[in-house]
Design a protein around this motif. Structure first.
Motif, short mmCIF file in Angstrom:
data_model
loop_
_atom_site.label_atom_id
_atom_site.label_comp_id
_atom_site.label_asym_id
_atom_site.label_seq_id
_atom_site.Cartn_x
_atom_site.Cartn_y
_atom_site.Cartn_z
N PRO A 179 19.19 28.22 40.12
CA PRO A 179 19.02 28.24 38.87
C PRO A 179 18.04 27.04 38.46
O PRO A 179 17.66 26.92 37.26
CB PRO A 179 20.24 27.94 38.37
CG PRO A 179 21.05 27.15 39.56
CD PRO A 179 20.28 27.96 40.88
N GLN A 180 17.68 26.15 39.39
CA GLN A 180 17.02 24.94 39.34
C GLN A 180 15.79 24.98 40.26
O GLN A 180 16.14 25.31 41.34
CB GLN A 180 17.51 23.72 38.93
CG GLN A 180 18.67 23.64 37.89
CD GLN A 180 19.41 22.13 37.93
OE1 GLN A 180 20.44 22.13 38.55
NE2 GLN A 180 19.25 21.47 37.05
N THR A 203 17.87 19.31 44.84
CA THR A 203 18.36 19.34 43.65
C THR A 203 19.95 20.01 43.65
O THR A 203 20.85 19.28 43.01
CB THR A 203 17.91 20.30 42.49
OG1 THR A 203 16.30 19.92 42.63
CG2 THR A 203 18.40 20.44 41.38
N LYS A 250 16.09 13.52 43.21
CA LYS A 250 15.64 14.17 42.01
C LYS A 250 14.26 13.79 41.66
O LYS A 250 13.55 14.44 40.85
CB LYS A 250 16.59 13.87 41.17
CG LYS A 250 16.95 12.35 40.72
CD LYS A 250 18.11 12.20 39.70
CE LYS A 250 18.31 10.84 39.34
NZ LYS A 250 19.46 10.59 38.24
N GLU A 270 11.06 15.78 40.48
CA GLU A 270 10.14 15.64 39.36
C GLU A 270 8.64 15.25 39.56
O GLU A 270 7.87 15.72 38.72
CB GLU A 270 10.87 14.53 38.57
CG GLU A 270 10.25 14.04 37.28
CD GLU A 270 9.81 14.97 35.84
OE1 GLU A 270 8.97 15.04 35.39
OE2 GLU A 270 10.68 16.09 36.19
N ARG A 275 7.27 18.45 40.50
CA ARG A 275 7.08 19.11 39.12
C ARG A 275 5.76 18.95 38.27
O ARG A 275 5.13 19.77 37.86
CB ARG A 275 8.32 19.10 38.48
CG ARG A 275 8.47 20.02 37.10
CD ARG A 275 9.35 19.63 36.11
NE ARG A 275 9.11 18.38 35.41
CZ ARG A 275 8.19 18.56 34.63
NH1 ARG A 275 7.44 19.71 34.09
NH2 ARG A 275 7.97 17.26 33.99
N LEU A 306 13.14 31.51 37.84
CA LEU A 306 14.47 31.04 38.59
C LEU A 306 15.27 31.98 38.59
O LEU A 306 15.41 33.12 37.77
CB LEU A 306 14.97 29.69 37.75
CG LEU A 306 13.89 28.60 38.16
CD1 LEU A 306 14.25 27.63 37.12
CD2 LEU A 306 13.84 28.37 39.72
N GLU A 307 16.50 32.00 39.36
CA GLU A 307 17.53 32.98 39.33
C GLU A 307 17.05 34.25 39.81
O GLU A 307 17.51 35.32 39.29
CB GLU A 307 18.53 32.97 38.06
CG GLU A 307 19.15 31.63 37.99
CD GLU A 307 20.13 31.96 36.85
OE1 GLU A 307 21.37 31.80 37.00
OE2 GLU A 307 19.59 31.51 35.64
#
Length: 347
Positions: A40-41, A47, A67, A71, A74, A87-88
């Motif tokens: 999911p992330q 993470t 984390k 970032e 990202r 995601l997912e």
């Protein structure tokens, strides 16, 4: 978010650090790219498993929180190049159209198929889930004080924490929670620890100084509490009649994780010992499919984030060259070119 039905140059499977790096390299080569991940992330295990643990072996960063590394990746990849992320979404099967376009069939009803000219698999260790405590069913206490993952250290602020396990994660969290929890205890069923010697020495020093309560070799016999964990009864591994009872209101189970390739194992990929076999340019045995990171195996393989970054650069360069044979495999240096598409004044 872009239309998942459009044909992109590359689809990256996996949004962990190596997958994010692959997306960055694609952007630097002015290739269109998307990322797909079942979690999911973004961030993969960084993470999901240890966002607040320090990482010490990323070149150029003496230490960085997991984390924060996610970032930074990202921003570097997704933000700079506007990379769509799904995601997912699990890729369940693969097929090829007559013109060589790779079609990924997913479990996402909104985007059941994703098409691209090449695929880079950067799925880390594959799908993973925490190992359960042998000999005692902790399921009734999950959500009532029993934890397998640490989303934030603040979850354990002011608590009496019992950590169960003897590997790197268990010992790391003993040290990491010393200044957060009210008290920290470590329970392991054996005398010896599997963790890195330096970390074990830190735990032993903390125990000697009275900062950690060490229960070795002990195992869980009973968890006691009214709606939430209040106490745990432990028994000695060599003498089960020897029991102790300790006050705790949080149990952190760090027993390792089970990993699996999931649907990838049915794609026809060459697999060795649970990893994808690649050649020196990160190519798998399937047409249009490259792989990089911990999910791969080859002679001399090192499972490190640093080497995964390099493998991602190689995989993307080769994939793009296969799409555009006139494009050189060796990329231009960013000190000369900057970031493709950057606005005036940007480095």
């Amino acid at each position: 978010m872009s239309n998942a039905g459009e044909v992109r140059d590359i689809t990256v499977i996996g949004a962990g650090p190596v997958g994010l790096s692959a997306a960055f390299w694609a952007g630097m080569r002015e290739a269109s790219v998307r990322i797909v991940d079942s979690l999911p992330q973004i961030g993969g295990q960084l993470t999901a498993l240890y966002p607040e643990k320090w990482i010490f072996d990323v070149p150029g960063l003496p230490k960085v929180l997991a984390k924060d590394l996610v970032e930074n990746l990202r921003r570097q990849a997704l933000e700079q190049f506007d990379v769509p992320v799904h995601l997912e979404t699990t890729v369940e099967s693969i097929e090829w159209e007559d013109d060589g376009i790779v079609v990924l069939n997913t479990n996402n009803p909104d985007h059941p198929q994703m098409r691209s000219r090449a695929v880079v698999i950067a799925g880390g260790h594959g799908a993973f889930e925490p190992k359960r405590l042998p000999g005692f069913d902790m399921t009734p206490w999950e959500g009532r004080g029993a934890h397998y993952l640490v989303g934030s250290k603040s979850e354990f602020a002011g608590k009496k924490v019992l950590i169960i396990g003897g590997g790197d994660s268990a010992c790391d969290w003993v040290i990491n929670l010393l200044h957060t929890a009210e008290s920290v205890a470590l329970c392991h069923r054996r005398e010896g620890f599997r963790a890195h010697e330096l970390t074990v020495n830190q735990v032993m020093t903390a125990a000697h100084d009275g900062h950690v309560n060490l229960h070795v070799p002990f195992q869980v016999r009973e968890v006691i509490g009214n709606g939430a964990i209040e106490r745990v009864r432990l028994f000695h591994s060599d003498d089960e009649s020897h029991e102790i009872e300790i006050e705790v209101d949080a149990i952190l189970l760090q027993l390792g994780f089970k990993t699996a390739l999931g649907p990838l194992k049915d794609w026809g990929l060459e697999i060795s010992k649970g990893a994808l076999v690649v050649n020196p340019v990160m190519k798998t045995n399937l047409p249009g499919v490259w792989a990089c990171g911990d999910i791969t195996t080859f002679e001399g393989k090192l499972k490190l984030i640093a080497t995964g970054f390099a493998e991602a650069a190689i995989a993307v360069a080769q994939a793009i060259h296969s799409i555009r044979p006139d494009m050189k495999i060796q990329p231009k240096y960013s000190t000369n070119t900057g970031v493709p598409g950057a606005t005036d004044g940007q480095p």
